[in-house]
Design a protein around this motif. Structure first.
Motif, PDB file in Angstrom:
ATOM      1  N   THR A  93      32.511   3.587  82.802  1.00 26.29           N
ATOM      2  CA  THR A  93      31.766   4.780  83.242  1.00 26.29           C
ATOM      3  C   THR A  93      30.272   4.705  82.916  1.00 26.29           C
ATOM      4  O   THR A  93      29.461   5.214  83.674  1.00 26.29           O
ATOM      5  CB  THR A  93      32.375   6.090  82.691  1.00 26.29           C
ATOM      6  OG1 THR A  93      32.656   5.953  81.312  1.00 26.29           O
ATOM      7  CG2 THR A  93      33.633   6.454  83.436  1.00 26.29           C
ATOM      8  N   LYS A 181      34.114  15.626  74.118  1.00 25.20           N
ATOM      9  CA  LYS A 181      35.464  15.863  73.632  1.00 25.20           C
ATOM     10  C   LYS A 181      36.208  14.551  73.853  1.00 25.20           C
ATOM     11  O   LYS A 181      36.596  14.225  74.966  1.00 25.20           O
ATOM     12  CB  LYS A 181      36.106  16.987  74.455  1.00 25.20           C
ATOM     13  CG  LYS A 181      37.265  17.668  73.743  1.00 25.20           C
ATOM     14  CD  LYS A 181      37.718  18.881  74.520  1.00 25.20           C
ATOM     15  CE  LYS A 181      39.060  18.598  75.163  1.00 25.20           C
ATOM     16  NZ  LYS A 181      39.419  19.514  76.233  1.00 25.20           N
ATOM     17  N   LEU A 182      36.333  13.771  72.779  1.00 23.32           N
ATOM     18  CA  LEU A 182      36.937  12.460  72.925  1.00 23.32           C
ATOM     19  C   LEU A 182      38.424  12.523  72.608  1.00 23.32           C
ATOM     20  O   LEU A 182      38.860  13.294  71.766  1.00 23.32           O
ATOM     21  CB  LEU A 182      36.255  11.467  71.977  1.00 23.32           C
ATOM     22  CG  LEU A 182      34.749  11.328  72.157  1.00 23.32           C
ATOM     23  CD1 LEU A 182      34.195  10.283  71.219  1.00 23.32           C
ATOM     24  CD2 LEU A 182      34.400  10.991  73.601  1.00 23.32           C
ATOM     25  N   SER A 183      39.177  11.705  73.320  1.00 22.72           N
ATOM     26  CA  SER A 183      40.605  11.614  73.011  1.00 22.72           C
ATOM     27  C   SER A 183      40.765  10.711  71.804  1.00 22.72           C
ATOM     28  O   SER A 183      40.200   9.628  71.755  1.00 22.72           O
ATOM     29  CB  SER A 183      41.363  11.017  74.187  1.00 22.72           C
ATOM     30  OG  SER A 183      41.251  11.864  75.282  1.00 22.72           O
ATOM     31  N   ASN A 237      42.999  13.230  81.243  1.00 22.35           N
ATOM     32  CA  ASN A 237      42.597  12.407  82.390  1.00 22.35           C
ATOM     33  C   ASN A 237      42.134  11.005  82.005  1.00 22.35           C
ATOM     34  O   ASN A 237      42.162  10.102  82.819  1.00 22.35           O
ATOM     35  CB  ASN A 237      41.509  13.105  83.190  1.00 22.35           C
ATOM     36  CG  ASN A 237      40.273  13.355  82.366  1.00 22.35           C
ATOM     37  OD1 ASN A 237      40.195  14.354  81.643  1.00 22.35           O
ATOM     38  ND2 ASN A 237      39.340  12.440  82.408  1.00 22.35           N
ATOM     39  N   ASP A 238      41.697  10.822  80.745  1.00 17.23           N
ATOM     40  CA  ASP A 238      41.222   9.473  80.396  1.00 17.23           C
ATOM     41  C   ASP A 238      42.387   8.488  80.272  1.00 17.23           C
ATOM     42  O   ASP A 238      42.180   7.311  80.040  1.00 17.23           O
ATOM     43  CB  ASP A 238      40.359   9.487  79.129  1.00 17.23           C
ATOM     44  CG  ASP A 238      41.054  10.120  77.960  1.00 17.23           C
ATOM     45  OD1 ASP A 238      42.067  10.808  78.181  1.00 17.23           O
ATOM     46  OD2 ASP A 238      40.610   9.925  76.818  1.00 17.23           O
ATOM     47  N   LYS A 246      41.354   4.273  85.369  1.00 15.54           N
ATOM     48  CA  LYS A 246      41.055   2.966  84.789  1.00 15.54           C
ATOM     49  C   LYS A 246      41.774   1.860  85.555  1.00 15.54           C
ATOM     50  O   LYS A 246      42.884   2.046  86.050  1.00 15.54           O
ATOM     51  CB  LYS A 246      41.489   2.951  83.323  1.00 15.54           C
ATOM     52  CG  LYS A 246      40.665   3.921  82.482  1.00 15.54           C
ATOM     53  CD  LYS A 246      40.791   3.620  81.003  1.00 15.54           C
ATOM     54  CE  LYS A 246      39.762   4.391  80.204  1.00 15.54           C
ATOM     55  NZ  LYS A 246      40.095   5.813  80.030  1.00 15.54           N
TER      56      LYS A 246
ATOM     57  N   GLU B 158      33.759  13.114  83.353  1.00 13.81           N
ATOM     58  CA  GLU B 158      34.899  12.319  82.912  1.00 13.81           C
ATOM     59  C   GLU B 158      34.382  10.932  82.546  1.00 13.81           C
ATOM     60  O   GLU B 158      33.936  10.182  83.407  1.00 13.81           O
ATOM     61  CB  GLU B 158      35.939  12.230  84.023  1.00 13.81           C
ATOM     62  CG  GLU B 158      36.457  13.601  84.388  1.00 13.81           C
ATOM     63  CD  GLU B 158      37.811  13.572  85.060  1.00 13.81           C
ATOM     64  OE1 GLU B 158      38.341  12.478  85.294  1.00 13.81           O
ATOM     65  OE2 GLU B 158      38.326  14.663  85.338  1.00 13.81           O
ATOM     66  N   VAL B 159      34.426  10.607  81.258  1.00 20.74           N
ATOM     67  CA  VAL B 159      33.982   9.293  80.802  1.00 20.74           C
ATOM     68  C   VAL B 159      35.188   8.548  80.228  1.00 20.74           C
ATOM     69  O   VAL B 159      36.255   9.128  80.050  1.00 20.74           O
ATOM     70  CB  VAL B 159      32.831   9.402  79.771  1.00 20.74           C
ATOM     71  CG1 VAL B 159      31.586   9.966  80.443  1.00 20.74           C
ATOM     72  CG2 VAL B 159      33.219  10.247  78.585  1.00 20.74           C
ATOM     73  N   ASP B 160      34.988   7.252  79.923  1.00 22.94           N
ATOM     74  CA  ASP B 160      36.117   6.414  79.522  1.00 22.94           C
ATOM     75  C   ASP B 160      36.904   6.992  78.348  1.00 22.94           C
ATOM     76  O   ASP B 160      38.109   6.860  78.273  1.00 22.94           O
ATOM     77  CB  ASP B 160      35.626   5.014  79.148  1.00 22.94           C
ATOM     78  CG  ASP B 160      35.160   4.249  80.374  1.00 22.94           C
ATOM     79  OD1 ASP B 160      35.809   4.392  81.423  1.00 22.94           O
ATOM     80  OD2 ASP B 160      34.158   3.531  80.281  1.00 22.94           O
ATOM     81  N   SER B 161      36.180   7.603  77.421  1.00 26.62           N
ATOM     82  CA  SER B 161      36.844   8.010  76.187  1.00 26.62           C
ATOM     83  C   SER B 161      37.219   9.485  76.168  1.00 26.62           C
ATOM     84  O   SER B 161      37.704   9.977  75.166  1.00 26.62           O
ATOM     85  CB  SER B 161      35.901   7.708  75.026  1.00 26.62           C
ATOM     86  OG  SER B 161      34.615   8.206  75.333  1.00 26.62           O
ATOM     87  N   GLY B 162      36.988  10.208  77.248  1.00 33.65           N
ATOM     88  CA  GLY B 162      37.317  11.628  77.258  1.00 33.65           C
ATOM     89  C   GLY B 162      36.375  12.398  78.158  1.00 33.65           C
ATOM     90  O   GLY B 162      36.187  12.026  79.310  1.00 33.65           O
ATOM     91  N   LEU B 163      35.785  13.459  77.632  1.00 39.52           N
ATOM     92  CA  LEU B 163      34.876  14.290  78.420  1.00 39.52           C
ATOM     93  C   LEU B 163      33.534  14.388  77.725  1.00 39.52           C
ATOM     94  O   LEU B 163      33.461  14.450  76.503  1.00 39.52           O
ATOM     95  CB  LEU B 163      35.454  15.702  78.591  1.00 39.52           C
ATOM     96  CG  LEU B 163      36.763  15.816  79.368  1.00 39.52           C
ATOM     97  CD1 LEU B 163      37.322  17.223  79.258  1.00 39.52           C
ATOM     98  CD2 LEU B 163      36.557  15.434  80.825  1.00 39.52           C
TER      99      LEU B 163
END
Lengths: 308, 250
Positions: A93, A181-183, A237-238, A246, B158-163
């Motif tokens: 991204t 907001k990371l997963s 969604n990630d 992906k 929407e990025v690779d690791s989340g938002l």
């Protein structure tokens, strides 16, 4: 000719995708420099200096680059581009975000998502969700390229490149970072995992994704999902694998309760071995699966977990 | 505010494409075409901004041959106010598309341009970013939520690791991800009404832009076929095959 490769990192670690992108650069031929743009990223620069085949690491360490905002990073890369014939980033991204901006500032078009290099100006890339493979020659004087990392093998990390600081600060001042907001997950990243277990609409709800946990634990796998599962709110969604999510190519991809729509296949059909577990024997996923099991996933998953 | 929505006519997303026998390109003869799904989401978002009283006018623009008027009419039926077709029979590289759109942005002076993040045919994911660069605007790509806040727009990406949420000065460019919204269906009365909405045709040549191709499509081939797999009867057989035949687990 000389090549500038943008290092993919999150200010804490250099991503393995960078090693694959450098492999693509090597296939083009020429001197390779890595650019590390970020904030407090000296550790990344040191890791980058070990990447095989890289002769110089440029480090732009400034608060303006902390979140790699496209407006700021594209100005930096465009300025540096004067010295290079090829400017390359990974098609993740970050790269997808700022690289076309670089291309436009340089008045060239971009060659997106290449999976192979034919020569220094000719590249192979999938189109139509991977249902056709195009060989494209760039006629522009500078080549701006993003690389699909699953198409290349990582280079070694036994290099010893010189680290040079870049002093330019290019802050466009028209955008700012607010929050993220990371997963959080203990599992391997989808892009880097050698085994992926993915769930689709057949999982029925988010709670049932726990059925995949035990299997993923035993296989050291990442957990993915189809768009249907993401849209239904089962998972974040990630985790989405597909044309718009992906793109992965693990050694083993286990698709559970996934029908196999064109858009999903686009993201995983280059996996080495594909396993499909689905109760619908007519599901299109069985056409690409090396091993298919027609069964109710709610019976099959616990049994699979117990037998691994 | 005025909102501009560039849209693209592409092959319908459900169609499995065939590569031409001479490997010159994919075969688009007699294939169902539609508005690119990401562009449809862009139109929907613009129309929602209008319904929320934020947008005053929604303009749809498409670049292509006369047939793309069909997709512009779809956008009008979905709620766009008027449409512009930039007429060309050439297939243009993204940079040239962005340059034509830049001219429309100069003419129309929109506060917000909403595009799809990628077209499902070329899968480039470039045009929005390029238009942002050419117009000097900030960009919010892969948006799953947008909110106008005075002279700024907040975009959740929407990025690779989340938002990730960023704030952009207006005017700005936003590109849509699939989760931004659920596009509506055009009702029959709206489809009828759309026929009377204004649609202006402007030949691409009139913009005075050098549209010379920047790429040369050497060949298009079908992807490598996967060899047919087998159906196993039981989990035991599956585990055995993965261990001993495929050797992907131990």
């Amino acid at each position: 000719m000389s090549i500038l490769v943008f290092a993919e990192h999150d200010n804490s670690e250099l991503k393995a995708d960078t090693l694959k992108t450098v492999a693509a650069a090597q296939a083009m031929g020429g001197e390779i420099h890595l650019l590390v743009a970020g904030h407090n990223c000296q550790a990344i620069a040191e890791a980058a200096s070990k990447v095989n085949g890289v002769s110089k690491v440029l480090v732009a360490d400034n608060a303006a680059y902390e979140h790699q905002l496209a407006e700021n990073v594209s100005l930096l890369v465009t300025e540096l581009a004067a010295d290079y014939t090829h400017i390359i980033a990974t098609a993740l991204t970050t790269g997808k975000n700022f690289m076309p901006r670089v291309a436009a500032l340089l008045d060239v078009t971009q060659i997106s998502d290449i999976i192979a290099v034919e020569s220094s100006d000719t590249f192979v890339r999938p189109i139509y969700a991977g249902n056709a493979i195009a060989t494209v020659q760039s006629l522009d004087n500078k080549k701006v390229i993003t690389v699909r990392s699953t198409g290349f093998d990582a280079v070694a990390t036994d290099g010893n490149a010189e680290i040079v600081a870049v002093d330019q600060v290019t802050d466009a001042g028209i955008s700012s970072y607010v929050s993220e907001k990371l997963s959080v997950s203990e599992r391997p990243e989808l892009g880097a995992a050698s085994v992926i277990v993915s769930g689709g609409r057949g999982m029925q709800n988010g709670e049932n994704f726990k059925l995949l946990d035990g299997i993923a634990d035993k296989l050291g796998a990442a957990i993915g999902a189809s768009r249907a599962a993401v849209d239904a709110g089962f998972v974040a969604n990630d985790m989405q694998v597909g044309q718009t999510g992906k793109i992965v190519a693990p050694d083993l991809y286990i698709a559970v309760g996934i029908s196999g729509a064109i858009q999903h296949l686009a993201g995983m059909k280059d996996s080495k071995v594909i396993v499909a577990i689905n109760k619908d024997a007519e599901a299109p996923i069985f056409q690409v699966a090396d091993y298919g099991l027609v069964a109710d996933l709610f019976d099959a998953l616990p049994e699979l977990e117990s037998k691994l | 505010m005025k909102v501009l929505v560039p849209i693209k006519r592409v092959i319908d997303y459900n169609v499995k494409v065939r590569v031409k026998a001479d490997n010159s390109n994919v075969d688009l003869a007699n294939v169902k075409m539609a508005i690119n799904p990401f562009c449809e989401i862009a139109v929907e978002e613009a129309v929602r901004l209008k319904e929320a009283g934020i947008a005053t006018e929604v303009i749809a623009v498409s670049i292509g041959s006369k047939s793309c008027q069909e997709q512009l009419r779809t956008a009008l039926a979905l709620g766009a106010d008027r449409a512009i077709q930039i007429e060309t029979d050439e297939s243009l590289d993204s940079i040239n598309v962005a340059k034509l759109l830049q001219k429309i942005v100069e003419e129309e002076q929109p506060q917000l341009v909403i595009l799809g993040k990628q077209s499902i045919d070329s899968d480039n994911n470039q045009t929005g970013q390029m238009l942002a660069a050419l117009t000097g605007m900030a960009q919010g790509t892969f948006a799953s939520a947008i909110s106008i806040d005075g002279d700024k727009v907040n975009v959740t990406r929407e990025v690779d690791s989340g938002l990730q949420t960023i704030a952009l000065n207006l005017p700005a460019i936003v590109t849509t991800d699939l989760r931004l919204n659920e596009p509506r269906y055009a009702s029959l009365p709206n489809i009828m009404k759309a026929k009377r909405k204004p649609l202006v045709v402007k030949p691409a040549a009139d913009f005075g832009i050098d549209l010379t191709a920047r790429t040369n499509l050497i060949k298009v081939t079908p992807p490598a076929e996967r060899k047919a797999g087998i159906i196993v009867k039981s989990i035991d057989e599956l585990v055995e095959k993965l261990k001993n035949e495929a050797k992907v687990i131990s």
